[in-house]
Enzyme design. Structure first.
Site, PDB file in Angstrom:
ATOM      1  N   ASN A 147       0.841  -1.202   0.000  1.00  0.00           N
ATOM      2  CA  ASN A 147       0.000   0.000   0.000  1.00  0.00           C
ATOM      3  C   ASN A 147       0.879   1.257   0.000  1.00  0.00           C
ATOM      4  OD1 ASN A 147      -2.612  -1.110  -0.006  1.00  0.00           O
ATOM      5  ND2 ASN A 147      -2.435  -1.629   2.163  1.00  0.00           N
ATOM      6  N   CYS A 169      -5.387  -7.401  -3.645  1.00  0.00           N
ATOM      7  CA  CYS A 169      -5.863  -7.062  -2.305  1.00  0.00           C
ATOM      8  C   CYS A 169      -7.054  -7.960  -1.990  1.00  0.00           C
ATOM      9  CB  CYS A 169      -6.266  -5.590  -2.253  1.00  0.00           C
ATOM     10  SG  CYS A 169      -6.994  -5.061  -0.685  1.00  0.00           S
ATOM     11  N   HIS A 170      -7.129  -8.393  -0.753  1.00  0.00           N
ATOM     12  CA  HIS A 170      -8.206  -9.322  -0.378  1.00  0.00           C
ATOM     13  C   HIS A 170      -9.473  -8.626   0.101  1.00  0.00           C
ATOM     14  CE1 HIS A 170      -5.511  -9.237   3.426  1.00  0.00           C
ATOM     15  NE2 HIS A 170      -6.416  -8.301   3.528  1.00  0.00           N
ATOM     16  N   HIS A 199      -9.778  -0.357  -1.831  1.00  0.00           N
ATOM     17  CA  HIS A 199     -10.258   0.013  -0.510  1.00  0.00           C
ATOM     18  C   HIS A 199     -11.511   0.885  -0.560  1.00  0.00           C
ATOM     19  CE1 HIS A 199      -6.267  -0.856   1.851  1.00  0.00           C
ATOM     20  NE2 HIS A 199      -6.746  -1.915   1.218  1.00  0.00           N
TER      21      HIS A 199
END
Length: 431
Positions: A147, A169-170, A199
């Site tokens: 990130n 990204c999970h 996000h």
């Protein structure tokens, strides 16, 4: 033989999970794992974990290590990036200095002041990695976990557009996983699709046997006042689409919450939470190192497979999968800026990672995403052009920072953080 290079392998807990996933695939049990870190002790620990994981799973990979990044990149097919430039000490600065100015943060690794300065520390290393990859493994897939994801992929798009860079990204998976658990619907019976920015993507489709599950979430919220006291639930109720990543993350990306004491209390926002998480990560590293050096078995059981092992398996075997990933916006989301990083569904198979076109996001979702993207685009442009004013301008348009501080204080804060991070910030941006 497939060669997988790990950059930042000293992030040992994450490395352990990735290795367990990779070596659980029959077709990948004999790969070459090339581990790199700039910290000798952490690299030694990563190697011990890799060998222990392989032994416990009965796999026979070839494991190599080097403090020299170029050695592990030479001939790599896949490069997994999990570096953290500045480590815990830089994270502490990113929280403690803004806090003096009255600026509240929760995670500070994606947007806002913390995200901007984490990006500025990371960009020079990304550029050096891209330069090495052009020479040593030009056809390799660069799988980024570091990130701020969107800024990092946006920067690589600007400086190394030929690089096959994908951000993994999970957050989408775990958002859907947790929502399904909340309303008691089996995840493996659910169809879903999300899109936006990392996000802050939006769950556009979430269905069970052809029926939207949003009405069931509405019913659950109606019956549970406590559940409504979370940022993402509050955003969903007002916007109509559920945002990915946690409420702690989400609170930083909008101007509505962290500025107000009553909102922090109403929505139970843990200000400064990542300081605790980061410190816990350091403690977990030391505990893991002590455990592996003592010869204790590692926990290699996994509830779900990370995206990187799935991507590697699909590309090497031709097995088709669908994942959510971060790539340059080349006509994928029509009402977000072209060229910056977006998170969209992607098909992965022997042809590589192929993003799906989404079209327009719902207008209210795109509006919030554009505020998010504005910060990232200015930060990327600041680094590409060497213009320190653009760093301050990125902070000025950040939703949480702008809601909290007047412009003069924003500039003073940027000045102080730049000085505090010293040589980690590109020389051109220290002016």
């Amino acid at each position: 033989m497939t060669v997988i290079a790990f950059l930042g392998a000293g992030s040992v807990v994450f490395t352990r999970e990735l290795l367990a996933d990779i070596l659980s695939f029959d077709e990948l049990r004999g790969v070459t794992l090339a581990l790199h870190d700039i910290d000798p002790e952490r690299l030694e620990t990563a190697e011990a974990i890799a060998r222990r994981t392989a032994d416990q799973l009965g796999a026979r990979p070839r494991i190599t290590t080097s403090l020299d990044r170029r050695v592990v990149l030479d001939g790599a097919d896949f490069v997994i990036n999990a570096i953290q430039v500045g480590m815990h000490a830089a994270t502490v600065r990113d929280f403690e200095i803004p806090a003096k100015y009255g600026l509240r943060q929760t995670i500070a690794d994606t947007l806002g002041i913390g995200g901007i300065f984490r990006a500025l520390r990371t960009f020079p290393v990304l550029e050096a990695i891209a330069r090495d990859m052009r020479e040593l493994c030009p056809d390799a897939w660069f799988l980024n976990y570091t990130n701020p994801m969107a800024m990092n992929i946006g920067y690589l798009t600007a400086v190394a557009p030929e690089l096959k860079a994908v951000g993994l990204c999970h957050s989408v998976f775990w958002t859907v996983h947790d929502l399904c658990k909340l309303i008691d619907v089996p995840l493996d019976e659910v169809d879903y699709s999300a899109a936006g920015v990392n996000h802050q993507a939006w769950l556009l489709r979430w269905e069970h046997r052809g029926q939207s599950l949003y009405p069931r979430l509405d019913e659950r919220l109606e019956k549970d006042p406590g559940l409504r006291r979370r940022v993402r639930m509050d955003m969903y109720r007002r916007l109509g689409y559920f945002p990915t990543e946690t409420s702690e993350h989400s609170s930083e990306y909008v101007p509505w919450y962290l500025r107000h004491d009553e909102e922090i209390e109403r929505l139970r926002i843990p200000v400064g939470d990542y300081l605790r998480i980061s410190a816990d990560n350091v403690e977990e590293y030391h505990a893991t190192r002590a455990s592996v050096l003592a010869g204790e078995p590692l926990d290699v059981s996994r509830d779900a497979t990370e995206y990187a092992p799935q991507v590697i398996h699909s590309i090497t075997t031709g097995t088709m999968r669908r994942v959510h990933a971060n790539v340059a916006n080349r006509g994928l989301i029509a009402n977000l800026p072209e060229g910056y990083a977006v998170e969209v569904p992607c098909v992965v198979d022997g042809m590589g990672v192929r993003p799906e076109r989404v079209g327009d996001l719902p207008l209210q979702c795109a509006a919030l995403n554009r505020s998010f993207v504005n910060v990232g685009q200015l930060t990327v442009r600041a680094a590409v052009t060497g213009d320190p004013r653009m760093v301050r301008q990125a902070a000025m348009v950040d939703p949480n920072t702008a809601a909290t501080l007047p412009v003069e204080r924003i500039w003073e804060l940027c000045d102080e953080l730049t000085a505090a991070h010293g040589d980690l910030i590109p020389a051109a941006l220290r002016g």
